[in-house]
Design a protein around this motif. Structure first.
Motif, PDB file in Angstrom:
ATOM      1  N   ARG A   1       0.824  -1.212   0.000  1.00 24.21           N
ATOM      2  CA  ARG A   1       0.000   0.000   0.000  1.00 24.21           C
ATOM      3  C   ARG A   1       0.861   1.267   0.000  1.00 24.21           C
ATOM      4  O   ARG A   1       0.359   2.355  -0.228  1.00 24.21           O
ATOM      5  CB  ARG A   1      -0.924   0.006   1.219  1.00 24.21           C
ATOM      6  N   PHE A   2       2.149   1.101   0.295  1.00 26.54           N
ATOM      7  CA  PHE A   2       3.068   2.242   0.267  1.00 26.54           C
ATOM      8  C   PHE A   2       4.087   2.048  -0.853  1.00 26.54           C
ATOM      9  O   PHE A   2       5.269   2.299  -0.681  1.00 26.54           O
ATOM     10  CB  PHE A   2       3.768   2.389   1.614  1.00 26.54           C
ATOM     11  N   GLY A   3       3.597   1.564  -1.979  1.00 19.89           N
ATOM     12  CA  GLY A   3       4.469   1.265  -3.108  1.00 19.89           C
ATOM     13  C   GLY A   3       5.244   2.458  -3.624  1.00 19.89           C
ATOM     14  O   GLY A   3       6.308   2.306  -4.235  1.00 19.89           O
ATOM     15  N   ALA A   4       4.726   3.665  -3.385  1.00 20.28           N
ATOM     16  CA  ALA A   4       5.402   4.869  -3.868  1.00 20.28           C
ATOM     17  C   ALA A   4       6.577   5.263  -2.982  1.00 20.28           C
ATOM     18  O   ALA A   4       7.404   6.098  -3.365  1.00 20.28           O
ATOM     19  CB  ALA A   4       4.410   6.026  -3.948  1.00 20.28           C
ATOM     20  N   VAL A   5       6.671   4.675  -1.796  1.00 18.92           N
ATOM     21  CA  VAL A   5       7.770   4.995  -0.875  1.00 18.92           C
ATOM     22  C   VAL A   5       9.013   4.237  -1.323  1.00 18.92           C
ATOM     23  O   VAL A   5       8.987   3.012  -1.458  1.00 18.92           O
ATOM     24  CB  VAL A   5       7.415   4.608   0.569  1.00 18.92           C
ATOM     25  N   PRO A   6      10.130   4.921  -1.573  1.00 22.10           N
ATOM     26  CA  PRO A   6      11.347   4.250  -2.055  1.00 22.10           C
ATOM     27  C   PRO A   6      11.851   3.186  -1.090  1.00 22.10           C
ATOM     28  O   PRO A   6      11.720   3.317   0.128  1.00 22.10           O
ATOM     29  CB  PRO A   6      12.362   5.402  -2.184  1.00 22.10           C
ATOM     30  N   THR A   7      12.447   2.147  -1.626  1.00 23.89           N
ATOM     31  CA  THR A   7      12.991   1.062  -0.825  1.00 23.89           C
ATOM     32  C   THR A   7      14.122   1.538   0.078  1.00 23.89           C
ATOM     33  O   THR A   7      14.432   0.897   1.093  1.00 23.89           O
ATOM     34  CB  THR A   7      13.468  -0.077  -1.749  1.00 23.89           C
ATOM     35  N   ASP A   8      14.733   2.674  -0.228  1.00 20.02           N
ATOM     36  CA  ASP A   8      15.772   3.238   0.643  1.00 20.02           C
ATOM     37  C   ASP A   8      15.252   3.496   2.052  1.00 20.02           C
ATOM     38  O   ASP A   8      16.044   3.601   2.994  1.00 20.02           O
ATOM     39  CB  ASP A   8      16.313   4.535   0.050  1.00 20.02           C
ATOM     40  N   SER A   9      13.940   3.585   2.215  1.00 22.14           N
ATOM     41  CA  SER A   9      13.384   3.796   3.556  1.00 22.14           C
ATOM     42  C   SER A   9      13.684   2.611   4.478  1.00 22.14           C
ATOM     43  O   SER A   9      13.708   2.762   5.706  1.00 22.14           O
ATOM     44  CB  SER A   9      11.871   4.011   3.476  1.00 22.14           C
ATOM     45  N   VAL A  10      13.935   1.432   3.892  1.00 22.95           N
ATOM     46  CA  VAL A  10      14.243   0.243   4.700  1.00 22.95           C
ATOM     47  C   VAL A  10      15.532   0.449   5.495  1.00 22.95           C
ATOM     48  O   VAL A  10      15.718  -0.163   6.547  1.00 22.95           O
ATOM     49  CB  VAL A  10      14.332  -1.009   3.795  1.00 22.95           C
TER      50      VAL A  10
END
Length: 297
Positions: free
Chosen positions: A176-185
């Protein structure tokens, strides 16, 4: 008719890389078994965060992903830290075999929960494939033997069930947060490392790895199963076929056992090969759409 795009297939394969890396978790963890659990999580998650940051000097602006909304941060910490807390709790309150089996409900729950995602449709073959995978995982975890389900283990089983719900819901809700970049991990790993360190200081006695092999195991754990794997999984569940990834996740215990056997830490058995066949067939059944329909760009 479901349209299978080339990008969806690519990101599904990236998610599979996470499953392969998690397959090495047991082998590496045996070489670092002297390190207390929360201390090990703190050490490996720190490395995992550093791995994610390694490309930032070459990708200006990537660090902006840390400015994600508060609900994204809450979900990430809930998934990474919450899972480990309840997993360790389960292992303390119930026998590891039974606790692990309950924990391995998470791939099946991913398949079932995905039905609530926009644009996803749960089909019978997804459920059948996931159930075949769970049966294979059950054979591996129990080694074909019975289970000890005494009432005094109920709190441990409950904690293991929470594990399964936490990781499956984290995986599904991430979409549901597909627009959030994976760098947030990177931020999720760092926050988990800090929280695990606090738990370690409160609950454990510090024990550092006692030889080069143990230090290498910690480093490899941080780079792969608790580092790159989380980034690959994030890409996979956000943009790949989440139902197929759920079913394929049952390859993790099988791969773990195969690696332990290959490195002399376990013995091959008929149960192992039956489980391998079940997990493979389950993955083929669940992934029927990807295998039978031509990908479009």
């Amino acid at each position: 008719m479901t349209v299978i795009t080339a990008s969806r297939l690519l990101f599904t394969l990236i998610g599979v890389l996470a499953i392969l890396m998690w397959g090495a978790l047991a082998l590496l963890a045996t070489n670092a078994s002297a390190v207390p659990p929360f201390q090990l999580v703190a050490m490996t998650m720190t490395i995992g965060a550093l791995v994610g940051m390694a490309t930032w000097p070459f990708r200006p602006g990537a660090a902006r992903a840390l400015k994600a909304p508060i609900e994204v941060w809450a979900l990430g910490i809930y998934g990474l830290f919450g899972y480990h807390v309840f997993y360790f709790m389960a292992l303390r309150l119930a026998p590891p075999v039974e606790a692990n089996l309950v924990n391995y409900l998470w791939p099946l729950l991913i398949v079932l929960f995905s039905a609530f995602l926009p644009g996803e449709r749960l089909r019978v073959h997804h459920v059948i494939g996931a159930l075949m995978g769970f049966l294979g995982a059950a054979l591996i975890v129990t080694r074909g033997a019975g289970l000890d389900l005494r009432e005094d283990y109920v709190p441990g089983f409950a904690a293991a069930m929470v594990c399964a719900v936490v990781w499956s819901s984290y995986s599904v809700l991430s979409r549901r947060f597909g627009a959030v970049p994976t760098d947030s991990v990177v931020g999720f790993c760092a926050a988990t490392a800090v929280l695990a360190a606090l738990c370690h200081l409160a609950l454990e006695t510090t024990v550092w790895p006692n030889d080069h092999a143990a230090w290498l195991a910690v480093a490899l754990l941080g780079v792969f199963p608790t580092g790159l794997a989380f980034y690959a999984w994030d890409l996979g569940v956000k943009r790949g076929d989440i139902q197929v990834l759920g079913a394929l996740s049952y390859a993790t215990p099988v791969l773990s056992t195969l690696l332990l056997v290959a490195f002399g830490r376990g013995e091959a058995s008929a149960v192992l090969w039956i489980a391998l066949v079940l997990v493979t067939l389950g993955a083929l059944v669940a992934g029927k759409d990807l295998l039978t329909r031509r990908a479009r760009g």
